[in-house]
Design an enzyme around this catalytic site. Sequence first.
Site, short mmCIF file in Angstrom:
data_model
loop_
_atom_site.label_atom_id
_atom_site.label_comp_id
_atom_site.label_asym_id
_atom_site.label_seq_id
_atom_site.Cartn_x
_atom_site.Cartn_y
_atom_site.Cartn_z
CE1 TYR A 1 -4.44 -1.06 -0.04
CE2 TYR A 1 -3.35 -2.99 0.88
CZ TYR A 1 -4.46 -2.40 0.28
OH TYR A 1 -5.55 -3.17 -0.02
CD GLU B 1 -6.71 -5.98 1.13
OE1 GLU B 1 -5.47 -5.86 1.30
OE2 GLU B 1 -7.36 -5.29 0.32
#
Length: 404
Positions: A95, A137
Site C-alpha cells: 500500500y 484483508e
Amino acid sequence: MLSEQTRSLVKATVPVLQQHGVALTSHFYRRMFEHNPELKNLFNQGHQHSGQQQQALAGAVLAYAQHIDDPSPLLPVLIRVAHKHVSLGIRAEHYPIVGKHLLASIREVLGEAAGDDLIQAWAEAYGLLADTLIGIENGMYGESANAAGGWSGWRPFRVARKEAESEEIVSFYLQPCDGGALPGFRPGQYVTVKRFVAEWGLSQPRQYSLSDAPNGEYLRISVKREDAAEGKPAGRMSNLLHREVQVGDVLELTAPQGDFFLHEDRSGPAVLISAGVGQTPMQAMLGRLLKRGGREVRFLHAARHGGAHAMGLKVRQLAERHPQLRIHVRYETPRAQDVRGIDYHAAGRLDLAELKEWALLPDADYYICGPLGFMRAQRDSLRGLGVAADRIHYEVFGSNPGDD
C-alpha cells in the site's frame, strides 16, 4: 476521521477526476511499473494492455472522492476489492508503494492545480482507505490460513486430470503437491492461478471460478480459450493453459475467495442463470444443492450452439437422477447437428419474461453469471418481473454490471 478541509479538497477534485481520471490512472500504472517492475507479477497484464484496469481504478478513485463525507455505501465494494487483493497476494507492504505513485501521479498529471494542500489531503484520504482495506484483508488472510485445509499465499497444485468440456472450455482437476487436505469453500467462489509466461518474462495471475462443489479430493477450474477476435488479442493465459499445461504439470494457487456464492442458510428455490463460461460457478452451486437436497433448483443456460455448450450432458444426467432439478437451455444459433429437445430447448437469446411461469418461484434466490451485457439484461428482467433486489445475486468481474 478526515478533517472538513481534507474532505472539501478531495471533493473539489471530482470534476477533474470525471474528465481526466483514466489519464491519471494510466499515468499511475506506467509510473509504478517503471519504478517497481516486480509488481507486474501481481497485475493482469492483459487487462493492462486492454485498459480495463486503468478504467476500473479511475472509477474507484472517483467513487471514493464522491463519497468522502460518508464512505459507508462503498463498504460492499471494498469487501469485493479485498477478496480480489487477498486472492492476488497483495499485502499491507504494497500500500505505501501504491500511495507514493498515486500521489506523484496526481501532481504530475494535474500540474499547478495540484498544490501541496491538495496532495496532503489526498495523502490523508488514501491513508484512511488503505488502513481500512488492510484491516479487512488481514482478517481474510488469517481466516484462510487457519481454516482446515487452508493456506495463505501461494500453494503448488498438480494437474491430476484435464478434460475437454466443449470446443473451447477445458476443465483442470487440481490436487495439492504437498499431499495435504483441501479447504472447504462457498460454492461460487474463485481461486487465482499463477503461471510463468516466458514471452513476457513474468508470472501472471488469473482468477477462475471453482466449477465443482467442495469434495475433499480436488479443486476444479474450467477455462475458456479466448481467441483473437475483432481487434482483441487472444488471451495469453487461457491459451497457455489449453495448449501447454498437461497432466502432471504444476500450477500455483491462492486459497478460495469471492463474495459471490450460494446462500446455504436459505431454504427456498435456487434459480441458476448463466451464459457461456459463466456457468462455472453455477456448477459448484448445483453440485452442493443436489448433494444436500431439499431445495427446488432451476438451471437456465445460454450458449451460442452445441459446440460451445460445456457440460450439457452432465447436467442432463443430473436432472434425470434428481427430480428437484429442472433445466432450460437456449442456443442463439443452433447448428444442424444440435437436437432440439435434447441438446437445447429453444433457439434465440434467453428471455426470462418468456419463461416467467417456469423460472419465477416464490421465495427463490436468483444467481446470474455470464458476459456483462447478459448479466445486466437478466438482472433488469428479474427486477421488471417484480423480484426483490436482495434476491438477485450476480458475479462481478471488475466493475458492477450497472448503476444501482
